[in-house]
Design a protein around this motif. Structure first.
Motif, PDB file in Angstrom:
ATOM      1  N   MET A  48      44.266 -12.708  -9.824  1.00 12.93           N
ATOM      2  CA  MET A  48      45.510 -12.010  -9.946  1.00 12.93           C
ATOM      3  C   MET A  48      45.301 -10.772 -10.814  1.00 12.93           C
ATOM      4  SD  MET A  48      48.853 -13.207 -12.103  1.00 12.93           S
ATOM      5  CE  MET A  48      48.123 -14.778 -12.256  1.00 12.93           C
ATOM      6  N   HIS A  49      46.016  -9.715 -10.486  1.00 13.96           N
ATOM      7  CA  HIS A  49      45.961  -8.477 -11.256  1.00 13.96           C
ATOM      8  C   HIS A  49      46.955  -8.540 -12.413  1.00 13.96           C
ATOM      9  CE1 HIS A  49      43.919  -6.858  -7.721  1.00 13.96           C
ATOM     10  NE2 HIS A  49      43.423  -5.972  -8.563  1.00 13.96           N
ATOM     11  N   VAL A  50      46.492  -8.135 -13.580  1.00 15.59           N
ATOM     12  CA  VAL A  50      47.318  -8.090 -14.786  1.00 15.59           C
ATOM     13  C   VAL A  50      47.172  -6.701 -15.385  1.00 15.59           C
ATOM     14  CG1 VAL A  50      47.700  -9.076 -17.089  1.00 15.59           C
ATOM     15  CG2 VAL A  50      46.900 -10.551 -15.222  1.00 15.59           C
TER      16      VAL A  50
ATOM     17  N   LEU B 101      41.398 -12.856 -20.491  1.00 16.85           N
ATOM     18  CA  LEU B 101      42.021 -13.051 -19.179  1.00 16.85           C
ATOM     19  C   LEU B 101      40.989 -12.957 -18.055  1.00 16.85           C
ATOM     20  CD1 LEU B 101      45.307 -11.059 -19.778  1.00 16.85           C
ATOM     21  CD2 LEU B 101      45.116 -13.532 -19.415  1.00 16.85           C
ATOM     22  N   GLN B 102      39.998 -12.102 -18.213  1.00 16.66           N
ATOM     23  CA  GLN B 102      38.931 -12.007 -17.210  1.00 16.66           C
ATOM     24  C   GLN B 102      38.143 -13.313 -17.129  1.00 16.66           C
ATOM     25  OE1 GLN B 102      37.058  -8.405 -18.669  1.00 16.66           O
ATOM     26  NE2 GLN B 102      37.978  -7.184 -17.016  1.00 16.66           N
TER      27      GLN B 102
ATOM     28  N   HIS C 149      41.123 -13.429 -13.941  1.00 16.63           N
ATOM     29  CA  HIS C 149      42.074 -12.371 -13.625  1.00 16.63           C
ATOM     30  C   HIS C 149      41.388 -11.003 -13.597  1.00 16.63           C
ATOM     31  CE1 HIS C 149      45.246 -15.289 -14.086  1.00 16.63           C
ATOM     32  NE2 HIS C 149      44.797 -15.591 -15.284  1.00 16.63           N
TER      33      HIS C 149
ATOM     34  N   VAL D 172      41.957  -7.363 -14.760  1.00 11.61           N
ATOM     35  CA  VAL D 172      42.822  -6.824 -15.813  1.00 11.61           C
ATOM     36  C   VAL D 172      42.551  -5.345 -16.039  1.00 11.61           C
ATOM     37  CG1 VAL D 172      43.574  -7.090 -18.202  1.00 11.61           C
ATOM     38  CG2 VAL D 172      42.756  -9.088 -16.944  1.00 11.61           C
TER      39      VAL D 172
ATOM     40  N   TYR E   7      51.036  -5.300  -9.840  1.00  9.58           N
ATOM     41  CA  TYR E   7      50.704  -6.218 -10.929  1.00  9.58           C
ATOM     42  C   TYR E   7      51.808  -7.255 -11.025  1.00  9.58           C
ATOM     43  CZ  TYR E   7      47.404  -2.618 -12.421  1.00  9.58           C
ATOM     44  OH  TYR E   7      46.384  -1.708 -12.473  1.00  9.58           O
TER      45      TYR E   7
ATOM     46  N   GLU F 273      49.482 -17.246 -16.517  1.00 11.10           N
ATOM     47  CA  GLU F 273      49.330 -18.140 -15.382  1.00 11.10           C
ATOM     48  C   GLU F 273      50.654 -18.811 -15.029  1.00 11.10           C
ATOM     49  OE1 GLU F 273      45.895 -20.470 -16.420  1.00 11.10           O
ATOM     50  OE2 GLU F 273      44.661 -18.648 -16.442  1.00 11.10           O
TER      51      GLU F 273
ATOM     52  N   ALA G 284      53.119 -16.190 -13.458  1.00  8.95           N
ATOM     53  CA  ALA G 284      52.651 -15.745 -12.146  1.00  8.95           C
ATOM     54  C   ALA G 284      53.040 -16.777 -11.086  1.00  8.95           C
ATOM     55  CB  ALA G 284      51.148 -15.540 -12.164  1.00  8.95           C
TER      56      ALA G 284
END
Length: 120
Positions: free
Chosen positions: A1-3, A20-21, A25, A27, A45, A114, A117
């Motif tokens: 997922m893009h953040v 987060l990576q 994710h 990021v 995002y 998370e 999302a």
């Protein structure tokens, strides 16, 4: 997922990004309003981590643009001040889903990313 992280403190933003990576994710970081809006123009995002107080620009403007451009995007607001400590950020920004201190542990922030999302 893009953040998207919009944070004026680059070391803090990079720490969150790395964490987060590690959770899988993708990021991106922006340090100001213009950069955040550029990013939001190019990429969807689902989650935005947004510092309430930006050195250059307005966090409310970023949240507002995100709401217009990506209506399902959720915003986790972070701050190291007492601005909006009364919860009024939730009245001002319909896409606000959380309001936490900047000192929130990266694991907790990742859990919120998370969770929200999945909700959206």
């Amino acid at each position: 997922m893009h953040v998207l992280i919009v944070q004026t403190n680059p070391p803090l933003a990079q720490m969150w990004q790395r964490h987060l990576q590690r959770h899988g994710h993708v990021v991106d970081i922006s340090t100001d309003q213009d950069g955040a809006i550029d990013r939001l123009s190019e990429q969807n995002y689902p989650i935005i981590i947004l510092d309430v107080v930006l050195n250059d620009g307005s966090a409310i403007a970023v949240a507002d643009y995100a709401s217009y451009r990506h209506p399902d995007a959720r915003v986790i607001f972070v701050t190291n001040t007492s601005f909006f400590s009364d919860g009024s950020i939730f009245q001002l920004c319909s896409n606000a889903c959380a309001f936490v201190p900047s000192a929130t542990q990266p694991d907790d922030l990742a859990a919120m990313v998370e969770h929200y999302a999945k909700v959206s």
